[in-house]
Enzyme design. Sequence first.
Site, short mmCIF file in Angstrom:
data_model
loop_
_atom_site.label_atom_id
_atom_site.label_comp_id
_atom_site.label_asym_id
_atom_site.label_seq_id
_atom_site.Cartn_x
_atom_site.Cartn_y
_atom_site.Cartn_z
N GLN A 306 0.85 -1.20 0.00
CA GLN A 306 0.00 0.00 0.00
C GLN A 306 0.88 1.25 0.00
O GLN A 306 1.82 1.35 0.80
CB GLN A 306 -0.91 0.00 1.23
CG GLN A 306 -1.92 -1.14 1.26
CD GLN A 306 -3.04 -0.97 0.25
OE1 GLN A 306 -3.21 0.09 -0.35
NE2 GLN A 306 -3.81 -2.03 0.05
N PHE A 339 -5.42 -11.99 -4.16
CA PHE A 339 -4.67 -10.79 -4.57
C PHE A 339 -3.96 -10.25 -3.32
O PHE A 339 -4.16 -9.10 -2.93
CB PHE A 339 -5.60 -9.72 -5.15
CG PHE A 339 -6.49 -10.19 -6.27
CD1 PHE A 339 -6.04 -10.17 -7.58
CD2 PHE A 339 -7.77 -10.67 -6.01
CE1 PHE A 339 -6.86 -10.61 -8.61
CE2 PHE A 339 -8.59 -11.11 -7.04
CZ PHE A 339 -8.13 -11.09 -8.35
N ASP A 361 -1.20 -14.56 -4.94
CA ASP A 361 -0.88 -13.37 -5.75
C ASP A 361 -0.06 -13.83 -6.96
O ASP A 361 0.68 -14.82 -6.89
CB ASP A 361 -0.08 -12.35 -4.95
CG ASP A 361 -0.11 -10.98 -5.60
OD1 ASP A 361 -0.92 -10.13 -5.15
OD2 ASP A 361 0.64 -10.74 -6.57
N ASP A 409 -8.85 -8.35 -2.87
CA ASP A 409 -8.27 -7.00 -3.01
C ASP A 409 -7.63 -6.89 -4.39
O ASP A 409 -6.40 -6.83 -4.51
CB ASP A 409 -7.24 -6.78 -1.88
CG ASP A 409 -6.73 -5.35 -1.83
OD1 ASP A 409 -7.17 -4.53 -2.65
OD2 ASP A 409 -5.88 -5.06 -0.97
N CYS A 436 -9.51 -0.51 -4.89
CA CYS A 436 -9.01 0.85 -5.10
C CYS A 436 -9.77 1.49 -6.26
O CYS A 436 -9.38 2.54 -6.74
CB CYS A 436 -7.51 0.85 -5.33
SG CYS A 436 -7.00 -0.25 -6.63
C1 LIG Z 1 -4.42 -3.88 -4.74
S1 LIG Z 1 -3.12 -5.05 -4.69
C2 LIG Z 1 -3.54 -5.87 -3.19
C3 LIG Z 1 -2.41 -6.23 -2.30
C4 LIG Z 1 -2.64 -6.60 -0.85
N1 LIG Z 1 -3.95 -7.05 -0.53
C5 LIG Z 1 -2.17 -5.51 0.08
O1 LIG Z 1 -2.99 -4.85 0.73
O2 LIG Z 1 -0.95 -5.30 0.17
C6 LIG Z 1 -3.56 -6.13 -5.97
C7 LIG Z 1 -2.65 -7.33 -6.12
O3 LIG Z 1 -3.22 -8.17 -7.10
C8 LIG Z 1 -2.16 -8.87 -7.75
N2 LIG Z 1 -2.73 -9.42 -9.00
C9 LIG Z 1 -3.08 -8.78 -10.13
N3 LIG Z 1 -3.66 -9.62 -11.01
C10 LIG Z 1 -3.68 -10.85 -10.42
C11 LIG Z 1 -4.17 -12.13 -10.82
N4 LIG Z 1 -4.73 -12.31 -12.01
N5 LIG Z 1 -4.04 -13.15 -9.98
C12 LIG Z 1 -3.44 -12.96 -8.76
N6 LIG Z 1 -2.96 -11.78 -8.33
C13 LIG Z 1 -3.08 -10.73 -9.14
C14 LIG Z 1 -1.07 -7.83 -7.88
O4 LIG Z 1 0.19 -8.44 -8.00
C15 LIG Z 1 -1.23 -7.05 -6.56
O5 LIG Z 1 -0.33 -7.54 -5.59
#
Ligand SMILES: C[S@@+](CC[C@H](N)C(=O)[O-])C[C@H]1O[C@@H](n2cnc3c(N)ncnc32)[C@H](O)[C@@H]1O
Length: 478
Positions: A306, A339, A361, A409, A436
């Site tokens: 974040q 995620f 993730d 997320d 977000c």
């Molecule tokens: C908004 S961040 C959330 C991170 C975490 N929840 C935090 O608060 O630190 C979104 C995450 O989704 C991951 N992501 C994006 N597309 C994805 C997918 N298809 N499958 C798994 N993870 C994914 C990104 O790498 C990123 O770490």
Amino acid sequence: MELAEIKRGNIITVTITDTAFGGKGIAKINTPDGDYVIFVPNTFTGQKVSARVVKRRKKHAECKLVEIIEKSHLEEDMPFQPISGAPFINLPIAVQKEFKKDTCLNVYKRIGRCNNIEEVFDKYIESPEVFHYRNKMEYSFSAIGYDLKTKEEFDGFALGFKKRGTWWIVENLEKESGIFDEEFENKLNLIKSYCENSGLPAWHPPKKVGFFRYLVVRKSYKDNQLLLKLVTSDTNIEKFDFKAFTDFVVNLLGDRLAGLLHTINNDIGDNAQSRIGDDTLLYGKSTINEDLLGLSFEISMQSFFQTNPKCAELLYNKTIEYALEGNENISDGVVMDLFCGTGTIGQIIASKTNAKVIGVDIVEEAIENAKENAIKNNIQNVEFFAADVNKFLFEYPEYQNKIGTIILDPPRAGISGKALKRVIELNAKHIVYVSCNPATQARDMEDLFSAGYELKKLSLVDQFPHTSHVEAIALFQK
Ligand SMILES: C[S@@+](CC[C@H](N)C(=O)[O-])C[C@H]1O[C@@H](n2cnc3c(N)ncnc32)[C@H](O)[C@@H]1O
């Protein structure tokens, strides 16, 4: 203004009379057939702006902001250099709060068809720090600059942020922007001069040639340290003295420098891909540490973390509160943190309950960090997988009906339709959806409602002051 002036490519001057979701300013032209609406992103009620028409439709036009000609009566003078990444920095935070809250709730009504949003709305959580709150910045080099004083483009060497509405012009950052580390930004000009004096050119975005491309910086609030990454192409790389550059940066930042990385990237696009590649560690270490809610996190350059860590604590507290609400038996089922990034939410839940937590993730580095962080925090009831969420849920159907709670997320684009379908098939009683982007979250609400979920509570968190962005946490139960 006449409707005839609204032609693709034309630059028009309008006064913004209202602001819609996502910081889209609205101007109107009276016509015999009713109002013709003009949208100009990143503008606010009361501003007079010039904008380029990019799309003309029957009843509305989409424009790109060129310049703010007159400030809004609501704006105040700020001692920072205005940057495109913080378009609302001159608006008092109370005004930003009002417009973010009103426009977001409207989106849940309009897109999510959530007519009781006012009843379920819980809290608007303000950022504890309004200025200097970010922990990551990406500065661009460009051979095409824009002089803010003369308001003219120049050929040469620039390091700073892209000029609004362009991907090829960079405005030198002459003084701090007010949203990142003040000391670092006030020294950025020295880094620019050093690079320029090396004789190697900045990247020329239209020609797709040059050497210096990006400078990415991550900050640890815990240690008050900075991790830097210089991204270059490999054209004439042998002419750049990396040892001398390292000595210069070490001297410039002293104890505050946690590490310095170099990445070669010859990708001709201007996307996140252009900032990544194989890293060479020139100095120090390749990660920084941050503490959140009593847990410790080691974060590499690529891993999602974040961007406003002090506010993230409030975001996570609310997320955990929702995950536990009416969920006394959370420890009986599996909790999925989809995620999960570096595994922050999953680890906090695992540390507070006896539930088995699974984090997923797609970024392998983030999962490596998550695993190491769990060991460091002595958390045993959590397991992390590096995988695409959709593929993971497809490959592990045995989790169906075993999951009590899901934390979602996803990135700004939201969760894909296929992955959401699989999430719904897991049949969890509690879903906490952190987002977000309220627009994509609202879009997904319809599917969740159709699957029998009810929206119980929703909070907004001002993770990104001075931008139109806001984080939302929604609790769904069935
Ligand atoms: C908004 S961040 C959330 C991170 C975490 N929840 C935090 O608060 O630190 C979104 C995450 O989704 C991951 N992501 C994006 N597309 C994805 C997918 N298809 N499958 C798994 N993870 C994914 C990104 O790498 C990123 O770490």
